[in-house]
Design an enzyme around this catalytic site. Structure first.
Site, PDB file in Angstrom:
ATOM      1  N   GLY A  14       0.907  -1.059  -0.065  1.00  0.00           N
ATOM      2  CA  GLY A  14       0.114   0.182  -0.192  1.00  0.00           C
ATOM      3  C   GLY A  14       0.775   1.493   0.148  1.00  0.00           C
ATOM      4  O   GLY A  14       0.249   2.336   0.340  1.00  0.00           O
ATOM      5  N   SER A  15       1.885   1.250  -0.635  1.00  0.00           N
ATOM      6  CA  SER A  15       2.923   2.534  -0.631  1.00  0.00           C
ATOM      7  C   SER A  15       2.295   3.423  -1.642  1.00  0.00           C
ATOM      8  O   SER A  15       2.106   4.692  -1.263  1.00  0.00           O
ATOM      9  CB  SER A  15       4.284   2.196  -0.831  1.00  0.00           C
ATOM     10  OG  SER A  15       4.642   1.857  -2.185  1.00  0.00           O
ATOM     11  N   ASN A  16       1.759   3.074  -2.587  1.00  0.00           N
ATOM     12  CA  ASN A  16       0.948   4.019  -3.336  1.00  0.00           C
ATOM     13  C   ASN A  16      -0.385   4.609  -2.890  1.00  0.00           C
ATOM     14  O   ASN A  16      -0.393   5.581  -2.741  1.00  0.00           O
ATOM     15  CB  ASN A  16       0.448   3.222  -4.714  1.00  0.00           C
ATOM     16  CG  ASN A  16       1.331   3.403  -5.682  1.00  0.00           C
ATOM     17  OD1 ASN A  16       1.740   4.196  -6.470  1.00  0.00           O
ATOM     18  ND2 ASN A  16       2.189   1.923  -5.932  1.00  0.00           N
ATOM     19  N   LEU A  87      -4.755  -6.791  -6.683  1.00  0.00           N
ATOM     20  CA  LEU A  87      -4.570  -8.108  -7.469  1.00  0.00           C
ATOM     21  C   LEU A  87      -5.521  -9.010  -7.890  1.00  0.00           C
ATOM     22  O   LEU A  87      -5.468  -9.875  -8.658  1.00  0.00           O
ATOM     23  CB  LEU A  87      -3.312  -9.049  -6.856  1.00  0.00           C
ATOM     24  CG  LEU A  87      -2.172  -8.305  -6.478  1.00  0.00           C
ATOM     25  CD1 LEU A  87      -0.936  -8.953  -5.819  1.00  0.00           C
ATOM     26  CD2 LEU A  87      -1.465  -7.243  -7.549  1.00  0.00           C
ATOM     27  N   HIS A 106      -0.414   0.019 -13.333  1.00  0.00           N
ATOM     28  CA  HIS A 106       0.452  -1.397 -13.781  1.00  0.00           C
ATOM     29  C   HIS A 106       1.713  -1.046 -13.852  1.00  0.00           C
ATOM     30  O   HIS A 106       1.913  -0.062 -14.497  1.00  0.00           O
ATOM     31  CB  HIS A 106      -0.146  -2.021 -15.126  1.00  0.00           C
ATOM     32  CG  HIS A 106       0.321  -3.285 -15.398  1.00  0.00           C
ATOM     33  ND1 HIS A 106      -0.134  -4.489 -14.721  1.00  0.00           N
ATOM     34  CD2 HIS A 106       1.303  -3.764 -16.250  1.00  0.00           C
ATOM     35  CE1 HIS A 106       0.555  -5.593 -15.178  1.00  0.00           C
ATOM     36  NE2 HIS A 106       1.677  -4.986 -16.032  1.00  0.00           N
TER      37      HIS A 106
END
Ligand code: GAR
Length: 191
Positions: A14-16, A87, A106
């Protein structure tokens, strides 16, 4: 601009997600309504807890065999649903209910390295194995097929032969952190 609501989906670190939350933290016109994850022990849950963002775990039955998640989404009425490291394939009932409102990032230059099983480091390993001299990111709309929806935005980075898989991953992540929140913001502004 009227306040816009985003819902984020993630499956792992979850870094994004954290980067997107931080980007919109000081922007009153955009709210992160909630984060949904299909992994009960995903690190993204810790991040949401720390950042004070509502987060919810769901299982395969809730997502694919019932209207449970669809109903939650319909209730929340998001302006955009953002898959940020998510995913699972999104079921048709959700795609049909939110036309042109679900986007994915992606970690490659689609149509290269897309499809089932092509995620995270698997993508970077393939780029390394094929000795590509560039990689990048693709932000695209989500349809019924993995990684095949209309492309919204791509950005490239150079790969050199000395780059290890983790170096390629770091270069691609850097592009994601830079571009993804801005593209989300532009899409919301254009609505
Ligand atoms: C990101 O690089 C994202 O592009 C990728 O998973 C990573 C999640 O990292 N998504 C896919 O591979 C989807 N097919 P994060 O959890 O640290 O944000």
């Amino acid at each position: 601009m009227k306040t816009k609501q985003i819902i984020l989906f993630a499956s792992g670190s979850g870094s994004n997600v954290e980067n997107i939350i931080r980007y919109f933290q000081d922007k009153p016109n955009v709210t992160i309504a909630m984060v949904l994850t299909n992994k009960s022990n995903a690190k993204v849950l810790e991040r949401c807890n720390r950042l004070n963002i509502n987060a919810l775990y769901f299982n395969k039955t809730a997502f694919k065999e019932t209207d449970c998640i669809l109903d939650i989404l319909k209730c929340a009425k998001p302006d955009l649903i953002v898959l940020a490291g998510f995913l699972w394939k999104v079921p048709e009932n959700i795609i049909k209910a939110f036309p042109n409102k679900i986007i994915n990032i992606h970690p490659a230059l689609l149509p290269k390295y897309g499809g089932k099983g092509m995620y995270g480091d698997n993508v970077h390993k393939a780029v390394k194995m094929n000795k590509d001299d560039e990689s990048g990111i693709t932000i695209h709309y989500v349809n019924e097929h993995y990684d095949e929806g209309a492309i919204i935005h791509q950005a490239k980075t150079k790969i050199v032969s000395e780059d290890k898989v983790e170096d390629i991953a770091a270069k691609v992540h850097a592009l994601e952190y830079d571009h993804f929140p801005k593209v989300i913001e532009q899409l919301l502004l254009a609505q």
